[in-house]
Design an enzyme around this catalytic site. Structure first.
Site, PDB file in Angstrom:
ATOM      1  N   GLU A  27       0.825  -1.430   0.013  1.00  0.00           N
ATOM      2  CA  GLU A  27      -0.085  -0.123   0.178  1.00  0.00           C
ATOM      3  C   GLU A  27       0.845   1.174  -0.024  1.00  0.00           C
ATOM      4  O   GLU A  27       1.950   1.164   0.493  1.00  0.00           O
ATOM      5  CB  GLU A  27      -0.696   0.046   1.257  1.00  0.00           C
ATOM      6  CG  GLU A  27      -1.820   1.233   1.362  1.00  0.00           C
ATOM      7  CD  GLU A  27      -2.823   1.090   2.638  1.00  0.00           C
ATOM      8  OE1 GLU A  27      -3.666   2.198   2.693  1.00  0.00           O
ATOM      9  OE2 GLU A  27      -2.814   0.081   3.254  1.00  0.00           O
ATOM     10  N   ASN A  72      -6.506   1.438   3.120  1.00  0.00           N
ATOM     11  CA  ASN A  72      -7.192   2.785   3.288  1.00  0.00           C
ATOM     12  C   ASN A  72      -6.898   3.888   2.121  1.00  0.00           C
ATOM     13  O   ASN A  72      -7.754   4.659   1.673  1.00  0.00           O
ATOM     14  CB  ASN A  72      -6.886   3.425   4.762  1.00  0.00           C
ATOM     15  CG  ASN A  72      -7.484   2.750   5.626  1.00  0.00           C
ATOM     16  OD1 ASN A  72      -7.986   1.585   5.430  1.00  0.00           O
ATOM     17  ND2 ASN A  72      -6.951   2.910   7.065  1.00  0.00           N
ATOM     18  N   ASN A 172     -12.328  -1.235  -0.021  1.00  0.00           N
ATOM     19  CA  ASN A 172     -11.416  -1.757   1.079  1.00  0.00           C
ATOM     20  C   ASN A 172     -12.073  -1.160   2.470  1.00  0.00           C
ATOM     21  O   ASN A 172     -12.235   0.012   2.530  1.00  0.00           O
ATOM     22  CB  ASN A 172     -10.075  -0.883   1.090  1.00  0.00           C
ATOM     23  CG  ASN A 172      -9.275  -1.207   2.315  1.00  0.00           C
ATOM     24  OD1 ASN A 172      -8.800  -2.327   2.447  1.00  0.00           O
ATOM     25  ND2 ASN A 172      -9.360  -0.254   3.144  1.00  0.00           N
ATOM     26  N   GLU A 173     -12.571  -2.187   3.323  1.00  0.00           N
ATOM     27  CA  GLU A 173     -12.885  -1.750   4.711  1.00  0.00           C
ATOM     28  C   GLU A 173     -13.954  -0.876   4.511  1.00  0.00           C
ATOM     29  O   GLU A 173     -14.015   0.061   5.581  1.00  0.00           O
ATOM     30  CB  GLU A 173     -11.716  -1.334   5.407  1.00  0.00           C
ATOM     31  CG  GLU A 173     -10.762  -2.670   5.635  1.00  0.00           C
ATOM     32  CD  GLU A 173      -9.647  -2.215   6.559  1.00  0.00           C
ATOM     33  OE1 GLU A 173      -9.587  -1.104   7.207  1.00  0.00           O
ATOM     34  OE2 GLU A 173      -8.515  -3.057   6.803  1.00  0.00           O
ATOM     35  N   TYR A 246      -5.629  -8.090  12.410  1.00  0.00           N
ATOM     36  CA  TYR A 246      -4.293  -7.819  12.738  1.00  0.00           C
ATOM     37  C   TYR A 246      -4.214  -8.345  14.333  1.00  0.00           C
ATOM     38  O   TYR A 246      -5.336  -7.842  15.122  1.00  0.00           O
ATOM     39  CB  TYR A 246      -3.948  -6.400  12.641  1.00  0.00           C
ATOM     40  CG  TYR A 246      -3.834  -5.925  11.143  1.00  0.00           C
ATOM     41  CD1 TYR A 246      -2.428  -6.125  10.643  1.00  0.00           C
ATOM     42  CD2 TYR A 246      -4.888  -5.402  10.615  1.00  0.00           C
ATOM     43  CE1 TYR A 246      -2.452  -5.709   9.249  1.00  0.00           C
ATOM     44  CE2 TYR A 246      -4.839  -4.982   9.344  1.00  0.00           C
ATOM     45  CZ  TYR A 246      -3.639  -5.071   8.780  1.00  0.00           C
ATOM     46  OH  TYR A 246      -3.423  -4.445   7.313  1.00  0.00           O
ATOM     47  N   GLU A 303      -5.734  -9.076   4.162  1.00  0.00           N
ATOM     48  CA  GLU A 303      -5.156  -8.359   5.135  1.00  0.00           C
ATOM     49  C   GLU A 303      -5.024  -9.216   6.656  1.00  0.00           C
ATOM     50  O   GLU A 303      -5.889  -9.242   6.913  1.00  0.00           O
ATOM     51  CB  GLU A 303      -5.599  -6.855   5.419  1.00  0.00           C
ATOM     52  CG  GLU A 303      -5.253  -5.906   4.341  1.00  0.00           C
ATOM     53  CD  GLU A 303      -5.611  -4.379   4.787  1.00  0.00           C
ATOM     54  OE1 GLU A 303      -5.096  -4.285   5.821  1.00  0.00           O
ATOM     55  OE2 GLU A 303      -6.067  -3.970   3.918  1.00  0.00           O
TER      56      GLU A 303
END
Length: 505
Positions: A27, A72, A172-173, A246, A303
């Site tokens: 990223e 992000n 993404n997210e 994570y 991720e």
């Protein structure tokens, strides 16, 4: 000494291991791209400005696919800013990470880097500030054969052949309140579904990855419900559901939500990951049955990683890279085992991030490059985890966690390669106090010859690889006896990562 028995039967096949399970993530964040993979002033830089020493380690690592450009970052990124002559590209403020993005590296540069280094690209499109039309146009630019404005522009920019990106992340997210233009599940699914339709109409060969839950913390109120609602709205347009997680045992190094887990809770991480996978599989299969679909949606865990404890005193920020501990290395091994044990549904997994910020590889500006301890379990699984994942049964001791009761001390996986007739055992001992003698019952494979035994261990669970001590964590070769009556006995040291390799006679 505590003892355990692990039985693996050749008949209990989980699935062929998809090679994309050994993916990573790059990223535009921190020193991952600039001063990480890309540094035109570096002595090893190639003609495109990418560091040759980093490329060599990525090849050694065995990365098969890399997700790009975010993260992000992608939710505020206009991909058109990163194409064409570099001196004409705009420098723009990146609201995700609050820095100025120079756009020196963009789609064409990264595509060439991937080809040179030997991995596929998993491309992400902007579902924050971006539109379905933007998503369609980047597919045309990347995969069109010519004859359209965007594919002809790629050719004009110097790339005659299509990039041919197969796998595409639709945002993404988008369930995260930290995400640019986050939205509820119904709004996201509607937007992503229309984007996916346009993208497929442009290139029918692509696969789509839709956003699933990106956190499991109790404060993340959309966990699980989001996934079901996205499936209900857009099931037939989805090939994979994206999951992010994570793991972190240092409360002072928490990310968005308050952290409960402590050092003693590490053995629970692998149960947590299994629960997360079961949630996603259950939600997908519920909608499959409820809608009478013949399609099975698989998982892209695109991720995953560990937030290492060196963030606590700010060292991570000052270094610009993460120095992972022996315990972090063991955690990586256990997470990889869990993915292998779910190989029937987890087809893609991307460790985060590849270089510097959370990376398995760390660089110095105008200097050297080192392997983090976490490099080794990933490399071992990429190299030896080829073939069919085999289900195992574990009878062994437990360890007591601080918040989750008892958890198994041994996490393992077994992969059988019928082409080479190799049997590989991966295992961690996540006890922080005890060695465990493990009997691996492998009788169903027939008579086995020992090939090698690899151990990654340090007495100090918090030792790290730094530029001053680059080999504080490193694999060592140990003797491996031939199995007796099909049973191999090995002592697994506390907080260690282990690989046992056998070949069928």
């Amino acid at each position: 000494m505590k003892k355990a028995t692990i039985t693996a039967d050749k008949a209990y096949k989980i699935s062929e291991v998809d090679r994309r399970l050994m993916g990573s993530f790059i990223e535009h964040l921190g020193r991952t791209v600039y001063d990480g993979i890309y540094d035109p002033s570096h002595p090893t830089a190639d003609e495109n400005g990418f560091r040759g020493d980093v490329k060599e380690l990525i090849r050694e690592l065995g990365v098969t696919i890399v997700r790009y450009p975010g993260g992000n970052f992608v939710s505020g990124y206009d991909w058109k800013d990163g194409i064409g002559p570099k001196d004409e590209r705009p420098a723009k403020f990146d609201p995700a990470w609050k820095i100025v993005e120079t756009n020196e590296v963009g789609t064409d540069e990264f595509a060439k880097y991937a080809k040179d280094t030997g991995f596929e690209v998993m491309m992400a499109v902007n579902m924050g500030t971006g539109t379905p039309k933007d998503a369609q146009e980047i597919v045309d630019y990347c995969n069109g054969k010519g004859g359209t404005y965007w594919s002809d522009l790629r050719i004009k920019n110097g790339t005659a052949e299509p990039h041919g990106f197969k796998t595409w992340c639709i945002g993404n997210e988008m369930d995260g309140p930290w995400q640019i233009c986050c939205m509820d599940a119904d709004a996201y699914a509607k937007k992503a579904m229309e984007a996916a339709k346009l993208m497929r109409w442009t290139d029918p060969s692509i696969e789509t990855v839709f956003c699933g839950s990106c956190a499991t913390e109790p404060e993340h109120k959309t966990f699980g419900f989001w996934d079901r609602m996205v499936f209900e709205r857009a099931y037939e347009e989805i090939d994979y559901i994206s999951l992010h997680r994570y793991y972190n045992y240092t409360p002072a190094a928490n990310m968005f939500y308050p952290l409960l887990d402590t050092f003693r809770d590490i053995p629970h991480f692998f149960t947590d990951l299994q629960d997360f996978l079961d949630m996603a599989k259950g939600a997908a299969d519920y909608v499959k049955v409820a809608t009478h679909s013949n399609k099975t949606i698989n998982i892209s865990f695109d991720e995953w990683g560990v937030i290492t404890s060196d963030r606590e005193n700010g060292e991570n920020k000052r270094r610009g890279y993460s120095a992972f501990t022996q315990v972090d290395t063991m955690i990586y091994g256990g997470l990889l085992c869990t993915f292998l044990n779910n190989a029937d549904r987890v087809k893609i997994a991307n460790q985060s991030l590849l270089v510097n910020q959370g990376g398995m590889i760390s660089t110095k500006k105008d200097g050297g490059v080192i392997r983090q301890g976490t490099f080794y379990p990933f490399m071992h699984v990429a190299k030896y985890g080829k073939g069919i994942a085999i289900r195992t049964v574990v009878d062994g001791p437990s360890v007591v966690t601080e918040h989750y009761g008892e958890e198994p001390a041994i996490v393992n996986s077994v992969v059988y390669n019928p082409e080479t007739e190799d049997v590989t055992v991966f295992a961690i001992n996540c006890s922080m106090e005890d060695e465990i003698e493990v009997s691996f019952d492998l009788r169903s494979f027939g008579e086995l010859n020992p090939v090698e035994r690899i151990e990654v261990y340090s007495e100090d669970p918090l030792v790290r690889n730094t530029f001053e001590t680059p080999d504080a964590i490193a694999p060592v070769a140990l003797p491996l006896d031939a199995p007796e009556n099909g049973v191999a006995k090995v002592v697994l040291k506390k907080h260690s990562w282990n690989v046992l390799r056998f070949k069928v006679k």
